[in-house]
Scaffold this motif. Structure first.
Motif, PDB file in Angstrom:
ATOM      1  N   VAL A  73       0.872  -1.181   0.000  1.00 20.65           N
ATOM      2  CA  VAL A  73       0.000   0.000   0.000  1.00 20.65           C
ATOM      3  C   VAL A  73       0.907   1.229   0.000  1.00 20.65           C
ATOM      4  N   MET A  74       1.103   1.820  -1.185  1.00 23.03           N
ATOM      5  CA  MET A  74       2.121   2.861  -1.343  1.00 23.03           C
ATOM      6  C   MET A  74       1.581   4.260  -1.529  1.00 23.03           C
ATOM      7  N   ASN A  75       0.265   4.420  -1.690  1.00 21.05           N
ATOM      8  CA  ASN A  75      -0.283   5.772  -1.886  1.00 21.05           C
ATOM      9  C   ASN A  75      -1.683   5.850  -1.313  1.00 21.05           C
ATOM     10  N   ALA A  76      -2.233   7.062  -1.309  1.00 19.59           N
ATOM     11  CA  ALA A  76      -3.521   7.305  -0.667  1.00 19.59           C
ATOM     12  C   ALA A  76      -4.643   6.493  -1.302  1.00 19.59           C
ATOM     13  N   ASP A  77      -4.655   6.392  -2.616  1.00 22.99           N
ATOM     14  CA  ASP A  77      -5.720   5.646  -3.283  1.00 22.99           C
ATOM     15  C   ASP A  77      -5.697   4.174  -2.885  1.00 22.99           C
ATOM     16  N   MET A  78      -4.505   3.611  -2.814  1.00 22.50           N
ATOM     17  CA  MET A  78      -4.394   2.206  -2.415  1.00 22.50           C
ATOM     18  C   MET A  78      -4.832   2.019  -0.962  1.00 22.50           C
ATOM     19  N   ALA A  79      -4.514   2.986  -0.106  1.00 21.16           N
ATOM     20  CA  ALA A  79      -4.911   2.901   1.298  1.00 21.16           C
ATOM     21  C   ALA A  79      -6.424   2.963   1.446  1.00 21.16           C
ATOM     22  N   LEU A  80      -7.059   3.858   0.711  1.00 17.06           N
ATOM     23  CA  LEU A  80      -8.514   3.989   0.802  1.00 17.06           C
ATOM     24  C   LEU A  80      -9.211   2.747   0.254  1.00 17.06           C
ATOM     25  N   SER A  81      -8.676   2.188  -0.811  1.00 13.89           N
ATOM     26  CA  SER A  81      -9.248   0.969  -1.368  1.00 13.89           C
ATOM     27  C   SER A  81      -9.130  -0.199  -0.382  1.00 13.89           C
ATOM     28  N   TYR A  82      -7.972  -0.319   0.230  1.00 10.13           N
ATOM     29  CA  TYR A  82      -7.756  -1.381   1.218  1.00 10.13           C
ATOM     30  C   TYR A  82      -8.687  -1.184   2.414  1.00 10.13           C
ATOM     31  N   LYS A  83      -8.857   0.055   2.844  1.00 11.18           N
ATOM     32  CA  LYS A  83      -9.748   0.341   3.969  1.00 11.18           C
ATOM     33  C   LYS A  83     -11.164  -0.125   3.668  1.00 11.18           C
ATOM     34  N   GLU A  84     -11.631   0.105   2.456  1.00 10.98           N
ATOM     35  CA  GLU A  84     -12.983  -0.323   2.086  1.00 10.98           C
ATOM     36  C   GLU A  84     -13.110  -1.833   2.119  1.00 10.98           C
ATOM     37  N   ARG A  85     -12.077  -2.547   1.702  1.00 12.31           N
ATOM     38  CA  ARG A  85     -12.125  -4.012   1.750  1.00 12.31           C
ATOM     39  C   ARG A  85     -12.186  -4.503   3.195  1.00 12.31           C
ATOM     40  N   ILE A  86     -11.470  -3.826   4.083  1.00 13.12           N
ATOM     41  CA  ILE A  86     -11.513  -4.190   5.498  1.00 13.12           C
ATOM     42  C   ILE A  86     -12.890  -3.916   6.082  1.00 13.12           C
ATOM     43  N   LEU A  87     -13.436  -2.742   5.797  1.00 17.32           N
ATOM     44  CA  LEU A  87     -14.755  -2.391   6.322  1.00 17.32           C
ATOM     45  C   LEU A  87     -15.824  -3.361   5.836  1.00 17.32           C
ATOM     46  N   SER A  88     -15.678  -3.831   4.623  1.00 13.77           N
ATOM     47  CA  SER A  88     -16.651  -4.782   4.070  1.00 13.77           C
ATOM     48  C   SER A  88     -16.603  -6.127   4.788  1.00 13.77           C
ATOM     49  N   ALA A  89     -15.489  -6.413   5.454  1.00 10.50           N
ATOM     50  CA  ALA A  89     -15.335  -7.695   6.148  1.00 10.50           C
ATOM     51  C   ALA A  89     -15.727  -7.612   7.622  1.00 10.50           C
ATOM     52  N   ARG A  90     -16.164  -6.440   8.083  1.00 13.18           N
ATOM     53  CA  ARG A  90     -16.571  -6.323   9.484  1.00 13.18           C
ATOM     54  C   ARG A  90     -17.830  -7.143   9.750  1.00 13.18           C
ATOM     55  N   PRO A  91     -17.960  -7.697  10.950  1.00 16.84           N
ATOM     56  CA  PRO A  91     -19.214  -8.359  11.307  1.00 16.84           C
ATOM     57  C   PRO A  91     -20.372  -7.365  11.309  1.00 16.84           C
ATOM     58  N   GLN A  92     -21.551  -7.860  11.054  1.00 17.86           N
ATOM     59  CA  GLN A  92     -22.715  -6.986  11.031  1.00 17.86           C
ATOM     60  C   GLN A  92     -22.874  -6.283  12.376  1.00 17.86           C
ATOM     61  N   GLY A  93     -23.062  -4.968  12.331  1.00 13.83           N
ATOM     62  CA  GLY A  93     -23.246  -4.179  13.538  1.00 13.83           C
ATOM     63  C   GLY A  93     -21.964  -3.697  14.183  1.00 13.83           C
ATOM     64  N   SER A  94     -20.819  -4.132  13.671  1.00 17.19           N
ATOM     65  CA  SER A  94     -19.542  -3.732  14.256  1.00 17.19           C
ATOM     66  C   SER A  94     -19.188  -2.309  13.854  1.00 17.19           C
ATOM     67  N   ASP A  95     -18.616  -1.540  14.796  1.00 21.09           N
ATOM     68  CA  ASP A  95     -18.138  -0.193  14.488  1.00 21.09           C
ATOM     69  C   ASP A  95     -16.609  -0.148  14.505  1.00 21.09           C
ATOM     70  N   PHE A  96     -15.979  -1.320  14.405  1.00 22.93           N
ATOM     71  CA  PHE A  96     -14.523  -1.373  14.344  1.00 22.93           C
ATOM     72  C   PHE A  96     -14.004  -0.472  13.224  1.00 22.93           C
ATOM     73  N   MET A  97     -12.892   0.242  13.499  1.00 18.61           N
ATOM     74  CA  MET A  97     -12.349   1.177  12.522  1.00 18.61           C
ATOM     75  C   MET A  97     -10.871   0.911  12.252  1.00 18.61           C
ATOM     76  N   PRO A  98     -10.518   0.587  11.005  1.00 18.31           N
ATOM     77  CA  PRO A  98      -9.102   0.447  10.660  1.00 18.31           C
ATOM     78  C   PRO A  98      -8.448   1.815  10.498  1.00 18.31           C
ATOM     79  N   LEU A  99      -7.231   1.941  10.979  1.00 21.61           N
ATOM     80  CA  LEU A  99      -6.425   3.142  10.816  1.00 21.61           C
ATOM     81  C   LEU A  99      -5.324   2.809   9.827  1.00 21.61           C
ATOM     82  N   MET A 100      -5.273   3.548   8.719  1.00 21.76           N
ATOM     83  CA  MET A 100      -4.470   3.118   7.587  1.00 21.76           C
ATOM     84  C   MET A 100      -3.076   3.734   7.595  1.00 21.76           C
TER      85      MET A 100
END
Length: 344
Positions: free
Chosen positions: A46-73
């Motif tokens: 993950v070398m730039n902002a676009d890659m970080a934001l894309s990765y963050k979305e993939r992580i958020l999509s894998a959260r359990p239903q109802g979870s408010d867990f937040m990845p810090l990139m």
């Protein structure tokens, strides 16, 4: 004490990996951590902002239903990272940049080959109120693997900290008394994370009675005197040290291999194991600071408001965990009893 309630903790250093692996690693972390600093050493990194934001979305999509867990990139520092990359990352909400010396650990081949050339980036991080997270080991072949952390301190860490006085630096997953002493004596704005395995084990646990690949990580486990130094520094309650699991999953066949991968997958037991360590040290009153307070305070982020409760109850870490594709992972401390359990 049979029960302890603390402010919900964060994990300030972990590896989620990517794709199908996220369906395992994200829920495992979200069960007890509110936020986590996500390592960027994917393939490609993950070398730039676009890659970080894309990765963050993939992580958020894998959260359990109802979870408010937040990845810090985070971004992966390379020889080509520019000041413009840092500014764009700041605008995108990326909080830190991770520096791996090239070849230091898993997926670090794109890491920094010349620390000296990166000083303009260190200055840009300070100017943009972003942190520098450092895997602090030299990678020269002539340096013994058990000495590489100390050599990095002597060759690079001291100079980085002194040359960029406004830069916040986290010395990641420290393993030696040399590192803990360095952090304690350094200027303000220097801190360190410590893993459960480096508090619970030393190199005997990896090598005596046969090679134990699931205890192999990088930086490698050190001698017992270094383990004891880390245990004493967390028991002291110093706010320069905080929780970072370095949870790093690999499929079983990649660990149990003629050239096995480095990393301990501790997400399913880490908070419970930290609690066990603090109890052994008669320092349960220091657990909340280490797990829940020192990290957000150092990063300049708000403390969490929710709480978690752990109860004194024996349970056994599973021998293995199957991914969605059926591939097994062997978790850290597999098959062994843990004396604390997260209350449902």
């Amino acid at each position: 004490m049979n029960e302890i309630t603390i402010i919900k903790p964060d994990d300030w250093h972990l590896h989620f990996r990517d794709d199908d692996m996220l369906l395992e690693t994200v829920p495992a972390t979200a069960r007890c951590f509110s936020r986590a600093i996500v390592m960027p050493n994917l393939v490609p990194p993950v070398m730039n902002a676009d890659m970080a934001l894309s990765y963050k979305e993939r992580i958020l999509s894998a959260r359990p239903q109802g979870s408010d867990f937040m990845p810090l990139m985070t971004l992966y520092l390379t020889d080509k990272t520019s000041v413009e990359d840092i500014k764009a990352a700041k605008q995108a909400g990326v909080v830190a940049v991770k520096m791996y010396p090239a070849g230091a650990t898993t997926n670090s081949d794109s890491g920094v080959t010349s620390v000296e050339s990166r000083y303009p980036i260190f200055e840009a991080l300070a100017e943009n109120d972003m942190l520098l997270l450092i895997h602090g080991e030299v990678t020269h072949n002539h340096v013994d693997i058990f000495d590489r952390e100390k050599e990095f301190i002597d060759q690079h860490m001291t100079k980085i900290v002194e040359s960029v006085p406004n830069l916040k630096v986290v010395f990641e997953h420290i393993t030696t008394k040399d590192a803990s002493d360095f952090v304690l004596s350094a200027r303000e704005g220097v801190a360190a994370t410590i893993t459960p395995q480096h508090l619970m084990m030393n190199r005997n646990d990896m090598l005596v009675g046969g090679v134990r690949p699931h205890n192999y990580c990088l930086p490698v486990l050190k001698r017992s005197s270094h383990q004891e130094a880390l245990r004493q520094v967390v028991a002291s309650g110093s706010n320069r040290f905080f929780l970072g699991t370095d949870s790093a999953p690999h499929a079983r066949h990649k660990k149990e291999n003629a050239c096995g991968c480095a990393g301990c997958y501790s997400a399913w037991s880490a908070l419970e194991l930290y609690t066990q360590v603090f109890e052994e040290l008669d320092a349960l009153d220091k657990l909340e600071g280490f797990a829940s307070l020192h990290g957000p305070d150092f990063y300049g982020l708000p403390r969490n408001t929710d709480t978690v409760t752990l109860v004194k109850e024996e349970w056994q870490v599973p021998d293995s965990i199957n991914l969605a594709n059926g591939e097994p992972i062997v978790p850290f401390f597999s098959g062994r009893e843990v004396s604390w359990k997260l209350k449902a």
